[in-house]
Design an enzyme around this catalytic site. Structure first.
Site: not given
Ligand code: NDP
Ligand code: 8X3
Length: 255
Positions: A183, A156, A139, A152
């Site tokens: 982002g 990351k 991230s 958080y």
């Molecule tokens: P979502 O919340 O849409 O998806 C998160 C996914 O992670 C879900 O499929 C969830 O599945 C799974 N997950 C969460 N906790 C667990 C757990 N304990 N065990 C197994 N699976 C888990 O968020 P995003 O798609 O945005 O996030 C995906 C990745 O991208 C993360 O690592 C996040 O930090 C990263 N990210 C996101 C950004 C954003 O702005 N959205 C920016 C930068 C990075 P379930 O709940 O079914 O277990």
């Molecule tokens: C997710 C992006 O800016 O919300 O990793 O931390 S931010």
């Protein structure tokens, strides 16, 4: 060449789900992971029209469950070519002095230890086969600390360090390792961070055009389709209106 096999954690939503859909379109065999079984089943029955899909429901925090689930993968799916370490979330947005310990534990256990447990189970097979590609979803929060991002961001930053460490230790073994660091992406991320408060979550993505999960899936697809000698090691991506974690142009209508 035989059909490639990818294992995607966090495939029930957001970036993981979009990546699963794009991979399915290209005929990649999929192992889709997440806790929510019903969602996994629904996504699998849709994507099975395009490719073979195996689902695994486990919590990445639960070491025994991770290991047991990954050991249960049927032989026809067991030679994993691509691992997308994507499962993760933020929990809470508080100054460090007011942070909730359970939130801290969740972020470190899921985003860091969960990624390690899954990687530990998958890497030996890749080493044995002398091939594989690990994509760690980091991230911008792992590149720049922002107010109230504390734990958080730490989780990351740890993903960033692990991405580098994996690449160093796996050098010479035929395994690519790289991180994609997005982002702001409009997913369920903020809904989880704000504990189901949809109104608060929606405001994070209002007033500008944020990245969509499909944008990240496209980049992941680009990374996994480079020629064998090319490894994308670390790629940061933001939407046009984001300049840093704290600078987001939210006056879209005024441009
Ligand atoms: P979502 O919340 O849409 O998806 C998160 C996914 O992670 C879900 O499929 C969830 O599945 C799974 N997950 C969460 N906790 C667990 C757990 N304990 N065990 C197994 N699976 C888990 O968020 P995003 O798609 O945005 O996030 C995906 C990745 O991208 C993360 O690592 C996040 O930090 C990263 N990210 C996101 C950004 C954003 O702005 N959205 C920016 C930068 C990075 P379930 O709940 O079914 O277990
Ligand atoms: C997710 C992006 O800016 O919300 O990793 O931390 S931010």
């Amino acid at each position: 060449m035989s059909q490639k096999i990818a294992l995607i954690t966090g495939a029930t939503s957001g970036i993981g789900k979009a990546t699963a859909s794009l991979f399915a379109k290209h005929g990649i065999k999929l192992i889709l992971c997440g806790r929510r079984k019903e969602r996994l089943n629904a996504i699998a029955s849709e994507l099975q029209k395009q490719t073979e899909v195996h689902t695994l429901s486990f919590d990445v925090r639960d070491k025994a469950s991770v290991i047991g689930s990954l050991q249960s993968i049927p032989a026809s799916f067991s030679e994993i070519d691509i691992l997308i370490n994507n499962a993760g979330n933020a929990h809470g947005l508080d100054p460090i002095q007011e942070g909730n310990i359970e939130d801290w534990e969740a972020m470190l256990d899921i985003n860091v230890k969960g990624l390690l447990y899954v990687s530990k189970a998958i890497i030996p097979g890749m080493i044995h086969r002398k091939r594989g590609h690990i994509i760690n979803i980091g991230s911008t929060a792992g590149k720049e600390v922002y107010p109230k991002g504390n734990v958080y961001c730490a989780s990351k930053y740890a993903v960033d360090a692990l991405n580098q460490g994996m690449r160093i230790d796996l050098n010479g073994k035929g395994i690519k390792v790289g991180a994609i660091n997005p982002g702001l992406v409009e997913t369920e991320f903020s809904k989880v961070r704000f504990k189901g408060d949809s109104n608060r979550a929606e405001t994070v993505y209002q007033g500008y055009i944020p990245l969509q999960p499909e944008d990240i899936a496209d980049i992941i697809w680009f990374a996994v389709t480079r020629p064998p000698h090319v490894n994308i090691t670390d790629l940061t991506v933001m939407c046009l209106d984001q300049a840093s974690s704290t600078i987001v142009n939210k006056n879209y209508d005024n441009i």
